[in-house]
Structures are given as structure tokens and as C-alpha cells.
Motif scaffolding. Structure first.
Motif, mmCIF file in Angstrom:
data_model
loop_
_atom_site.group_PDB
_atom_site.id
_atom_site.type_symbol
_atom_site.label_atom_id
_atom_site.label_comp_id
_atom_site.label_asym_id
_atom_site.label_seq_id
_atom_site.Cartn_x
_atom_site.Cartn_y
_atom_site.Cartn_z
ATOM 1 N N ARG A 3 0.852 -0.904 -0.101
ATOM 2 C CA ARG A 3 0.467 -0.246 0.059
ATOM 3 C C ARG A 3 1.021 1.090 -0.257
ATOM 4 N N PHE A 4 1.799 0.986 0.876
ATOM 5 C CA PHE A 4 2.520 2.222 1.162
ATOM 6 C C PHE A 4 3.581 2.586 -0.550
ATOM 7 N N SER A 5 3.764 1.374 -1.099
ATOM 8 C CA SER A 5 4.479 2.222 -2.077
ATOM 9 C C SER A 5 3.645 2.570 -3.285
ATOM 10 N N SER A 6 2.502 1.723 -3.489
ATOM 11 C CA SER A 6 1.825 2.416 -4.537
ATOM 12 C C SER A 6 1.064 3.796 -4.105
ATOM 13 N N ALA A 7 1.102 4.456 -3.456
ATOM 14 C CA ALA A 7 0.799 5.272 -2.536
ATOM 15 C C ALA A 7 2.530 6.547 -2.687
ATOM 16 N N ILE A 8 2.919 6.278 -2.672
ATOM 17 C CA ILE A 8 3.974 6.793 -3.195
ATOM 18 C C ILE A 8 4.293 7.384 -4.790
ATOM 19 N N SER A 9 3.967 6.606 -5.479
ATOM 20 C CA SER A 9 3.968 7.221 -6.918
ATOM 21 C C SER A 9 2.919 7.879 -6.877
ATOM 22 N N GLY A 10 1.754 8.035 -6.024
ATOM 23 C CA GLY A 10 0.362 9.462 -5.806
ATOM 24 C C GLY A 10 0.921 10.372 -5.069
ATOM 25 N N ASN A 11 0.978 10.483 -3.701
ATOM 26 C CA ASN A 11 1.809 11.979 -3.058
ATOM 27 C C ASN A 11 2.076 11.738 -2.322
ATOM 28 N N ALA A 12 2.040 12.308 -0.603
ATOM 29 C CA ALA A 12 2.692 12.156 0.301
ATOM 30 C C ALA A 12 1.312 12.594 1.072
ATOM 31 N N ALA A 13 0.461 13.171 0.990
ATOM 32 C CA ALA A 13 -0.885 13.082 1.255
ATOM 33 C C ALA A 13 -1.969 12.047 1.971
ATOM 34 N N GLU A 29 1.322 -4.079 9.149
ATOM 35 C CA GLU A 29 0.891 -5.337 8.042
ATOM 36 C C GLU A 29 1.439 -4.559 6.706
ATOM 37 N N ALA A 30 0.648 -3.708 6.344
ATOM 38 C CA ALA A 30 1.402 -3.047 5.322
ATOM 39 C C ALA A 30 2.730 -2.852 5.396
ATOM 40 N N LEU A 31 3.203 -2.248 6.201
ATOM 41 C CA LEU A 31 4.915 -1.650 6.725
ATOM 42 C C LEU A 31 5.736 -3.674 6.276
ATOM 43 N N ASN A 32 4.791 -3.967 7.205
ATOM 44 C CA ASN A 32 5.809 -5.221 6.553
ATOM 45 C C ASN A 32 6.224 -6.176 5.561
ATOM 46 N N ASN A 33 5.187 -5.013 4.982
ATOM 47 C CA ASN A 33 4.924 -6.454 3.392
ATOM 48 C C ASN A 33 6.144 -4.800 2.082
ATOM 49 N N GLU A 34 6.216 -4.106 2.900
ATOM 50 C CA GLU A 34 7.850 -2.806 2.215
ATOM 51 C C GLU A 34 8.604 -3.057 2.216
ATOM 52 N N PRO A 35 9.559 -3.055 1.767
ATOM 53 C CA PRO A 35 10.839 -3.142 1.679
ATOM 54 C C PRO A 35 11.258 -2.023 2.717
ATOM 55 N N ARG A 36 12.398 -2.775 3.582
ATOM 56 C CA ARG A 36 12.881 -2.132 4.665
ATOM 57 C C ARG A 36 13.470 -0.403 4.670
ATOM 58 N N LYS A 37 14.137 -0.464 3.423
ATOM 59 C CA LYS A 37 14.225 1.090 3.334
ATOM 60 C C LYS A 37 13.180 2.149 3.483
ATOM 61 N N LEU A 38 12.253 1.632 2.643
ATOM 62 C CA LEU A 38 11.244 2.235 2.340
ATOM 63 C C LEU A 38 10.185 2.348 3.964
ATOM 64 N N ALA A 39 9.980 0.907 4.744
ATOM 65 C CA ALA A 39 9.308 1.038 5.773
ATOM 66 C C ALA A 39 10.235 2.300 6.841
ATOM 67 N N ILE A 54 2.369 2.659 16.458
ATOM 68 C CA ILE A 54 3.732 1.122 15.747
ATOM 69 C C ILE A 54 4.504 0.111 16.218
ATOM 70 N N PHE A 55 5.762 1.151 17.193
ATOM 71 C CA PHE A 55 6.391 0.067 17.110
ATOM 72 C C PHE A 55 5.810 -0.408 18.858
ATOM 73 N N GLU A 59 4.199 -7.520 16.219
ATOM 74 C CA GLU A 59 3.665 -7.933 14.973
ATOM 75 C C GLU A 59 4.682 -7.629 13.662
ATOM 76 N N LEU A 60 5.111 -6.647 14.535
ATOM 77 C CA LEU A 60 6.015 -5.221 13.527
ATOM 78 C C LEU A 60 7.066 -5.990 13.187
ATOM 79 N N ASP A 61 7.444 -6.437 12.121
ATOM 80 C CA ASP A 61 9.066 -7.732 11.337
ATOM 81 C C ASP A 61 9.949 -6.109 11.700
ATOM 82 N N ASP A 62 11.580 -6.907 12.367
ATOM 83 C CA ASP A 62 12.666 -6.330 12.000
ATOM 84 C C ASP A 62 12.658 -5.427 12.708
ATOM 85 N N ALA A 63 11.517 -4.718 14.067
ATOM 86 C CA ALA A 63 12.111 -3.435 14.780
ATOM 87 C C ALA A 63 13.101 -3.344 15.304
#
Lengths: 454, 454
Positions: A3-13, A29-39, A54-55, A59-63
Motif C-alpha cells: 500500500r505504501f509503495s503504491s501510495a508513494i507514486s501518488g503523493n505524500a497526502a 501489516e502494510a509496513l511488513n510488506n514494504e522494502p526495509r528502506k522504505l519502511a 507502531i513499535f 507483529e512489526l517485523d525487524d523492529a
């Protein structure tokens, strides 16, 4: 769903809207599916309060990785604002230099309580307890306690369990629920509304599985961790739920014959997974090599009666299967505290007749198959086919009995020598039973067939 | 520890003291250890309120049997006083005549809500929900809601989760915690303090495991069961904990290769246990008979090269072990919703290289053993020993790869055809792999050894 990656190609809002409105569990859940750098970038920009929430999710991976990617200043503030048990979790997975740096930037009281949690080994009550609970002295009134809870509510993991602590000795005296508090007379003293008996508590080194057992047995929302009569922290039911799911995953992996994976299957690195599986697989393979030695030992018999080899896979697998059943029964009964070490002989007395009955069942089916094939002319087992049928039948009784018995005793033996009984796995039992199974088969064959084909 | 039996040889006062003072969970544990007749007698004499508490514990064994031993009148009153979800549990296990008799002696409203729970199949959210929750209209104030909770508290399973329901349509609007209530302004309207979004809810037919997943994900104390926007009941975290432990036991038993036991191991009747184990054991045995057919098929090769038989147990077990690892990984990842049916190809693409790498590892060890034994003179594998080593090595790569791949695909296949993926067991996979493993071994042998010893 990225969701975040797709939103980024849209905008920050769009991202801001997701972060502001979505349930924190869904954001995680959405953060867990993103590349670590983006998260990490998103967490650096997100509003502070939201980032704490969030922290706070286990369930947050790689906290730990994500928090070290943040500026040290923000990381320190986040850890201080998180619940103590989660902060300790995150710190535990950091490398030592980073951990100490962050700890020493904290206020002394917080550092002290985090160090006390970090001092307990993983899997103990102390390691998952939180130090943020509500405690009050016995001479407060109900009204005053309610006022106090209203003030501290935001900084406490749960306010549903309230602990009565002696202000001088810090001894835990009583425990009661918020439910009790709101239904009591506001002027009543706390000492008069709490139950008459000391609360159920656990020592900091108690195994989490045992804590889960107590929480379940007494239907608690939290259990206090107590040492020398002093309360160190509490373990809440949701931490127990999380830990139980982890423990069940570990047990399932180990019963499957491998080291437990500590990450989700699809996220685990290829070579770490090979490591977790290859070790046990090789160990089992090396033990199973004994079967080749047993076979070599009976080489003369094999050459004389090639017909005996036909049933080797069938007979061996039956021993392994009955053993696997018995082991899974005993491991589970031990995990549920239905069986303790002292019960081994009771189990043995039960598995012995079970094994015999199950062995007779399989033995009859096995003999039936040989008789049937012989009569239908599907295969010719030779002039002594009835003796071969008898060999297979008798060997099956012996092997299934041995399988049930050794499969059920293996978890006891492991526990006795200080291992986790859940280290007994289906492949482990099968390997144990295979070697003995072959020996039983050839011994029975020698007894029944000697003078005919042997 | 048969506390009651020992007390009886003492006197009735001791029993009365235990019943009055001990924690209900301890009384239940003690009752479970007594003969059924004695337990029923004690429950018939115990104070009514205490008996209700005892029957409210899901840990009480044979609750249905014990309640039918009581006079019908007392049984009916007990069921009416128990929590609705427990009463439904107890009624579910009664025979139909007794169930209907008891239901029809109840007040209509209670009968109706019990029948609605009984109408859902076991293992669904509806079947474990309780209808005793706190609901209030949106136009009440915080103070009025607190007063209401004080009144109804004793008859509600939990008051920590409060549901806002439209009084006209009975639609579930919002949910909030008691925590929120006590920290809000007493004059505020409920509609202003509850969060802005509709609460997480589940349909009555949702599987309990999935409900547990949601409760854990959103850190809830209870989740409402909703149909057509109307709230039917709630599922609390302690019911989920109980159900999860049951489900884990079922999964462990099934992975061990048997039907799940629904009673503790030591309490299960001998012949019911034989039934649960014997069925699968016989089914596996019948399938494993195919190995005998495969061996018969390769009889000529076996007679020519008896040396090939030496490695059959070793090679077969390696396939079973790698399959068991892959199956336990996939079953567990499915239970945790890390993998869904659509992920099968992702898993296959991961297991294929894993299988090859693990197979090469075992293949090298296996060849090493043959070379070593030959050089050390421990066994003479004949003039073509290097070809035999090659056969064992290559066959191991094939079999371990096939084992990993089919072990990981089995749970997907079961799910695809509508079975529970957790029905895939270690013995099931081993059986599947054994037959194919033999075929792979003999095919590889034919390719490598033809023209020499074959």
C-alpha cells in the motif's frame, strides 16, 4: 499488497491519511510488506505518537533494524515512550554497542527497569513482563484509586488488574480487577474490597508456557511476577497469547524434525533455512546409516531369502508411524501439564498393551495381504509362503509395540536428561525405531524360517 | 492428589472448607481427579453459587455427564445461572432428549439465546460466543453507562468491552473499553467518546482460529459476532485461548499421524484410543503396501544386486524426513496466515532448490560412507563400488528433492480439495514419499549400473 509503495507514486497526502486513519495493526501489516528502506523512511516521518503505537506492536517485523535506522535521538525517545516489555524486546535484538548507547541516553529509572527485564533469559516470565502496572497502597479509598487510575492510565499497559502493595516493604498483598473497583462503594478502603487471599503470582524464571497454563487456569487478565514477595512486573494475557503462538510454531517445526525457524517461512533467508533443516537432516542421516550396517550384518540371510527384503519398507514404516503417534500424544500431554516426569511408568503400562493391540491389527492385515496375493496368484512367495506370512505378522506385533513404547518414552528420557521433551520429533522416533525394527524383523525371520529357506 | 476422597475419610466439614475457601480452578482440578460418582455427589451438595462457578470453568471434565447426574430441577437452575457459552457447551454434549427437556424448562429468552449458540457448528465463532455482553445506546452519558454496568456486572461475562448499539435497528455502531469509560467526563455522551470507526467484528461462521488471529492482531479483549450488522454475541480472549490450546492439541495429534484425542491422554478409554490410532495406522499400512509391490516389480534387479537392498532403509527415511520438515513448515505458516492457497507456486519455487541443496548434502555424506567403508575394508561393495556410491548419491538428491517438494505441496493440495491442511501428517508424507522414493532409487540404479551388475 504494497500500500505504501503504491501510495508513494501518488503523493505524500495519501500516506499521511493512511498513517492517521488506519488501525495500527493494519499499518503494521502494510509496513511488513514494504522494502526495509522504505519502511524506515516512513517511520522517520510519521507523527511521533503514531510511531510509538507502531513499535508497540509485537507483529512489526525487524523492529530492531528499523529503530537503529532512525536518528539516535528519535530512537531513544521512542523507546522511552514504548511499553517497557516491547522496548526490552527491541533492545534485546540490537547489537550490544547500540543497545548500551541507547540505554545510557535514557532516564535512570527507565534504564533500571529495562535492564531488569533484559536480565532474564528469553522464554521466562521476567523476560516478557512489563513494569508498567497499576499498584496502590491498602489504605487508599476506591475513589482515590479511580482518580489515580485516570491520571496514570495512558502510561500503563493494562488498568484492568490492580495490585495492592505495602508502601513500606513493597510486598505484594492483594490483587483485584477494575470491575471490582467500579462496583464498590467509593468510600470503601482498598483493603476491604480485595479478596482475602494472596493473588496467584509467578517467579521471574518460570517458563512462559507454565505462565500461560496458570493464566488460563485462573482466567486472569494478567499475572504478577514476584520475587522475595516483591512485585517486579506483570505478564498480560496478550503477551502470553503471542508467546504461546511462537512456542507452538517452535514445537511444530521441531516435531517436523528441524530447528525452529524464528522468522516467517517466506521471509527467512535461503541459507539460514538450509542451516536449520540441514543440521537435523544430516544428524538423522548419520544415525540412520546404522540400518545399512544392520542390513550388512544380515547379508547372508538376505541372499538366501530375497523375499524377505520385499517387506522391509512396509515393516519399518509401521514402527515409525506408531512411534510418531505415541510421541505426539506424550509431548502434547506434557505441554498441557497432564503428564509429569513421574508418570512415565503409567504411560509405559498404557502404551505396552496399545502397541500389542495395534501390532496385532497390522499383523493380521499384513498376513492377509500375503495370503491373498498367493491365492490370487498375483505373486508367488514360494513353498514356505505361510511361514513368510507368519514372520511378517509376528514381526509387526514386535515392531509396533516397540515403536509405541519407545516413542512414548523418548520425551520422558529427553526431559529426564534436561532437554525439552518437544525436541523429540517424528523423524527422530522413526530413526530410533528403524534400526531396532530391522533387528526385530531378522530375528523373527531367523526363528521362524530357520531350517526352511534360511 | 485425591483431596476429596481423602477428606471424606475425615469429615464433611473438611470438604465444606475446601469448597468455600479454595480457588475455583483448584477445586475443578481436584474434582477432575475424583471418581465420577463422588464428583457428582459433591456437586449435588455444594452451595449453589459455588456450583455455578465450578460448572463455568471449561477445564471441568465430563461437565455434561455430571450435570445429568443432578436432579433435573437443580440442573436447570445451574444452566440458567451459568454463562451462556458454557451452558451451550454443556448442553451440546448431552443426548438430545435430556437437552430438549432442560431447554424447555428454561425461561424463553434464555432458551432462545442458547438455541442460537447451539445452532452454529463446533469450531465457529458462533459456537463459542457468549450472549452476555454489555451494550448501550449512543445517547447515554458516561455516568449513566457506568451505573448500568454496576447493575448488570454480575450477569455479564466481561464488562471490559462495551458495545454501542442502535436501539431501533439493533445495529452495532461502535465499541470501546471500560478503560475509556472511566477516564472520560461523566457528562459526555457515549457517541462522543467511542472511536470514529466501526469496530472489528466477525461473522458467526468464521473459524475460531481466524478469530484468534484477529483478536491477537488488534489486541482485543473480546470481538463482537455480527450478522446483518446486528450483534449476536461476543467472543472473549479467554475463550479463544482455550480454543487455541485445543486446536493446537488437535494439530499436534494429527501431525503425529492419528485422529485427534478429545480427552486427556490418561483419561481416554483404552479402546477409544486404539480406534483413534488404529484407523490411520491401518490406512497408512495399506498405502505403504505399495512399497511391497514396487519391490516385487524390481525383484530381478534385487536378485542380481543384493547390495542395493542395503541402502533402502537409509534412502527411504531421508525422503520421509525432508518431507516431514517441509510439511510442518507449511502447515504452521498456513495456520499463522503467512501462506494462503495462492502462494503454492512461491513455496514450490523455494522448496525445489532447498530440496536439491539438502539432497546434495546427504548424497555427499552417503557416498563418503561407501568410499570410507570400502577403503577401510569394513565392507566390500564389490568391483563396481564407485558406481554403487554414485547410485546412492544421485538417488538421494532425487528423493530429498521429491520429499521436500511433495511434503510442502501436500497441505496445499488438501486445502484445495476442501480438507484441513493440518490433516497432512509426518507419517502421511513419509508414506507418500516411500513408494516414489523406491521407484526413484531403482530407476537411478538401472541407469547407472546397467551393463555392470544389473
Amino acid at each position: 499488497m504494497n500500500r505504501f509503495s503504491s501510495a508513494i507514486s501518488g503523493n505524500a497526502a495519501v500516506i499521511a491519511r493512511i498513517l492517521a486513519n488506519d488501525h495500527v495493526a493494519d499499518i503494521v501489516e502494510a509496513l511488513n510488506n514494504e522494502p526495509r528502506k522504505l519502511a524506515a523512511d516512513l517511520l522517520a516521518q510519521a507523527p511521533f505518537e503514531r510511531t510509538v503505537e507502531i513499535f508497540d506492536q509485537p507483529e512489526l517485523d525487524d523492529a530492531s533494524e528499523l529503530i537503529s535506522a532512525l536518528p539516535r535521538n528519535r530512537a531513544g525517545k521512542l523507546l522511552a515512550a514504548m511499553s517497557a516489555d516491547r522496548a526490552a524486546d527491541v533492545l534485546r535484538d540490537l547489537d550490544e554497542a547500540a543497545r548500551l548507547e541507547l540505554l545510557h541516553a535514557m532516564p535512570p529509572a527507565l534504564r533500571h527497569s529495562l535492564l531488569s527485564i533484559l536480565g532474564y533469559e528469553e522464554g521466562s516470565a521476567g523476560s516478557i513482563m512489563t513494569t508498567e502496572y497499576v499498584s496502590v497502597p491498602p489504605d487508599w479509598t476506591v475513589a482515590r484509586t479511580l482518580d489515580y487510575i485516570r491520571q496514570v492510565e495512558r502510561t500503563r499497559e493494562t488498568v484492568y488488574a490492580i495490585y495492592v502493595v505495602d508502601p513500606d516493604t513493597q510486598h505484594l498483598l492483594r490483587a483485584f480487577g477494575l470491575r471490582k473497583l467500579i462496583t464498590s462503594n467509593p468510600q470503601a478502603l482498598i483493603s476491604t474490597i480485595a479478596a482475602d487471599t494472596a493473588p496467584v503470582s509467578v517467579p521471574p524464571l518460570m517458563d512462559v508456557e507454565q505462565v500461560a497454563h496458570l493464566i488460563r487456569k485462573y482466567d486472569l487478565l494478567a499475572v504478577p511476577v514476584v520475587e522475595d514477595d516483591k512485585i517486579l512486573g506483570i505478564v498480560t494475557v496478550d503477551d502470553v497469547l503471542d508467546t504461546m503462538i511462537e512456542e507452538n510454531t517452535e514445537d511444530a517445526h521441531r516435531f517436523g524434525g528441524m530447528e525452529a525457524l524464528d522468522e516467517p517461512y517466506m521471509k527467512m533467508g535461503f541459507f539460514s533455512m538450509i542451516g536449520k533443516r540441514g543440521g537435523w537432516l544430516s544428524a538423522l542421516f548419520l544415525s540412520e546409516m546404522l540400518t545399512a550396517s544392520v542390513m550388512q550384518h544380515y547379508e547372508v540371510e538376505l541372499e538366501k531369502a530375497i523375499v524377505l527384503t520385499l517387506f522391509i519398507p512396509l515393516i519399518m514404516s509401521s514402527g515409525g508411524n506408531s512411534g510418531s503417534q505415541a510421541t505426539s500424544l506424550v509431548i502434547r500431554a506434557m505441554a498441557l501439564r497432564e503428564l509429569s516426569l513421574a508418570d512415565w511408568w503409567r504411560v509405559a503400562l498404557r502404551e505396552l498393551p496399545s502397541g500389542v493391540v495395534l501390532g496385532v491389527m497390522l499383523g493380521l492385515i499384513g498376513m492377509g495381504r500375503i495370503v491373498l496375493w498367493q491365492y490370487l496368484g498375483l505373486y508367488d512367495y514360494g513353498p514356505y509362503w505361510h511361514l513368510i506370512a507368519a514372520t511378517v505378522g509376528v514381526a509387526l506385533v514386535g515392531i509396533v509395540t516397540f515403536g509405541s513404547l519407545s516413542g512414548s518414552m523418548l520425551p520422558f528420557a529427553l526431559k529426564r536428561i534436561g532437554f525439552d521433551p518437544a525436541s523429540a520429533s517424528a523423524p527422530f522416533v522413526a530413526t530410533l525405531v528403524d534400526v531396532t525394527g530391522l533387528a526385530i524383523y531378522f530375528t523373527v525371520a531367523a526363528l521362524i524360517l530357520s531350517g526352511t529357506i534360511l
